[in-house]
Design an enzyme around this catalytic site. Structure first.
Site, PDB file in Angstrom:
ATOM      1  N   PRO A   2       0.832  -1.203   0.000  1.00 26.31           N
ATOM      2  CA  PRO A   2       0.000   0.000   0.000  1.00 26.31           C
ATOM      3  C   PRO A   2       0.867   1.254   0.000  1.00 26.31           C
ATOM      4  O   PRO A   2       1.715   1.428   0.873  1.00 26.31           O
ATOM      5  CB  PRO A   2      -0.804  -0.099   1.309  1.00 26.31           C
ATOM      6  CG  PRO A   2      -0.426  -1.352   1.959  1.00 26.31           C
ATOM      7  CD  PRO A   2       0.724  -1.955   1.264  1.00 26.31           C
ATOM      8  N   GLU A   3       0.661   2.091  -0.988  1.00 28.45           N
ATOM      9  CA  GLU A   3       1.394   3.350  -1.087  1.00 28.45           C
ATOM     10  C   GLU A   3       0.414   4.503  -0.865  1.00 28.45           C
ATOM     11  O   GLU A   3      -0.703   4.266  -0.411  1.00 28.45           O
ATOM     12  CB  GLU A   3       2.105   3.431  -2.453  1.00 28.45           C
ATOM     13  CG  GLU A   3       3.033   2.241  -2.694  1.00 28.45           C
ATOM     14  CD  GLU A   3       3.712   2.240  -4.064  1.00 28.45           C
ATOM     15  OE1 GLU A   3       3.852   3.316  -4.652  1.00 28.45           O
ATOM     16  OE2 GLU A   3       4.080   1.156  -4.530  1.00 28.45           O
ATOM     17  N   ARG A 116       2.536 -10.864   6.360  1.00 30.21           N
ATOM     18  CA  ARG A 116       3.999 -10.842   6.340  1.00 30.21           C
ATOM     19  C   ARG A 116       4.634 -10.099   7.507  1.00 30.21           C
ATOM     20  O   ARG A 116       5.860 -10.004   7.582  1.00 30.21           O
ATOM     21  CB  ARG A 116       4.490 -10.213   5.031  1.00 30.21           C
ATOM     22  CG  ARG A 116       4.293 -11.131   3.863  1.00 30.21           C
ATOM     23  CD  ARG A 116       4.994 -10.601   2.636  1.00 30.21           C
ATOM     24  NE  ARG A 116       4.352 -11.108   1.436  1.00 30.21           N
ATOM     25  CZ  ARG A 116       4.604 -10.687   0.224  1.00 30.21           C
ATOM     26  NH1 ARG A 116       5.474  -9.718   0.038  1.00 30.21           N
ATOM     27  NH2 ARG A 116       3.991 -11.203  -0.804  1.00 30.21           N
TER      28      ARG A 116
END
Length: 280
Positions: A2-3, A116
């Site tokens: 996600p940016e 993660r």
DNA sequence: AGTACAGCCTGCCTGC
DNA sequence: TGCAGGCAGGCTGTAC
């Protein structure tokens, strides 16, 4: 993953549902080590600092989601590579890899899911030391006024590295990651391995404009859910910008512009994808 | 001071 | 089929 556009979308989705709500409790269902809290001294302090506060405001800084709490405190979240922040009713079944649950009023859950474990939570209090400075180290927001053409020109001239690593440096521009730096460079027709000081005035102007246009379009399309299908908005839905990607994850496919095969090369430990013909 | 890079982490894909 | 190995990537600490 996600940016800036993805975090902006999540922020916009969550705001109307969480602002004004009291956080009744915080729990950590699956992770005994609570590595998502690694910046903060202790789980107890985190929970005690948050429990009973009201969410006054939600904002975005770079790729961080920032919750201003009343009467005091700032809750900061980073979704890392694979994080999701989901609004769910209390009785909906827990998601796999559910790391933290913020129990809000009216049986609403704000759930932090992160397979993660690259994501992170921390609470900024007057006493929290260096946590306060994390947000202050970031460069200007690319869609705000202080990210001007003059600013970009000045720092590009001073730097001595590739334009790709430059664009991903959060101290320089806050919020660009691998997806959008690739896409901005394609739009600006600049090869990712070019060194910053070789860009002429026209190229810098084009790059500046490309960053604005790419990010605005991506926000309009509610972000990118790339082929790993991880990113979801605040209500669990996929983004739509992946349909507009020109180079990212398109290695081996024909350039939409000239038909040349898209290539990729490692730069600064990342994979940069580009069109060898369109990008000079 | 500015830059480069290993390490963190785990699902997924490829090749044997 | 099953396993090993590589890849993905944001950020930090360390080294140069």
């Amino acid at each position: 993953m996600p940016e800036l556009p993805e975090i902006e979308t999540i922020k916009n989705d969550l705001s109307p549902h969480v602002v004004g709500k009291v956080i009744m409790n915080v729990t950590f269902p699956t992770d005994p080590n609570i590595r998502i809290l690694r910046r903060f001294p202790s789980q107890d302090t985190f929970v005690r600092g948050i429990r009973g506060t009201e969410i006054e405001n939600v904002r975005r800084r770079a790729k961080y989601l920032v919750f201003d709490l009343r009467p005091s405190g700032t809750l900061v979240m980073h979704l890392g590579m694979s994080g999701q922040l989901l609004l769910r009713s209390m009785d909906s079944p827990p998601e796999p890899y559910l790391r933290a649950v913020f129990h809000l009023e009216n049986h609403i859950h704000l759930r932090f899911v992160d397979p993660r474990k690259f994501g992170e939570l921390f609470l900024i209090l007057p006493s929290s030391g260096k946590c306060q400075f994390i947000l202050e180290k970031l460069g200007p927001e690319p869609l705000e006024k202080d990210f001007s053409l003059e600013y970009l020109t000045n720092i590009l001239r001073k730097a001595k590295r590739t334009i790709k690593t430059f664009l991903m440096d959060q101290k320089v521009i806050a919020g660009l990651g691998n997806i959008y730096s690739d896409e901005c460079l394609f739009k600006a027709k600049i090869h990712p391995t070019r060194f910053t000081y070789t860009l002429d005035d026209d190229e810098i102007r084009t790059l500046h404009r490309s960053i604005h246009r790419t990010l605005r379009e991506a926000i309009k399309r509610r972000g990118t859910t790339a082929s790993d299908k991880r990113y979801r908005d605040g209500l669990g839905r996929m983004g739509k910008f992946q349909d507009l990607l020109q180079v990212y994850q398109r290695r081996g496919n024909a350039c939409y512009c000239c038909g040349t095969v898209i290539q990729s090369t490692p730069i600064g430990g990342r994979t940069a994808s580009f069109c060898p013909r369109c990008q000079k």
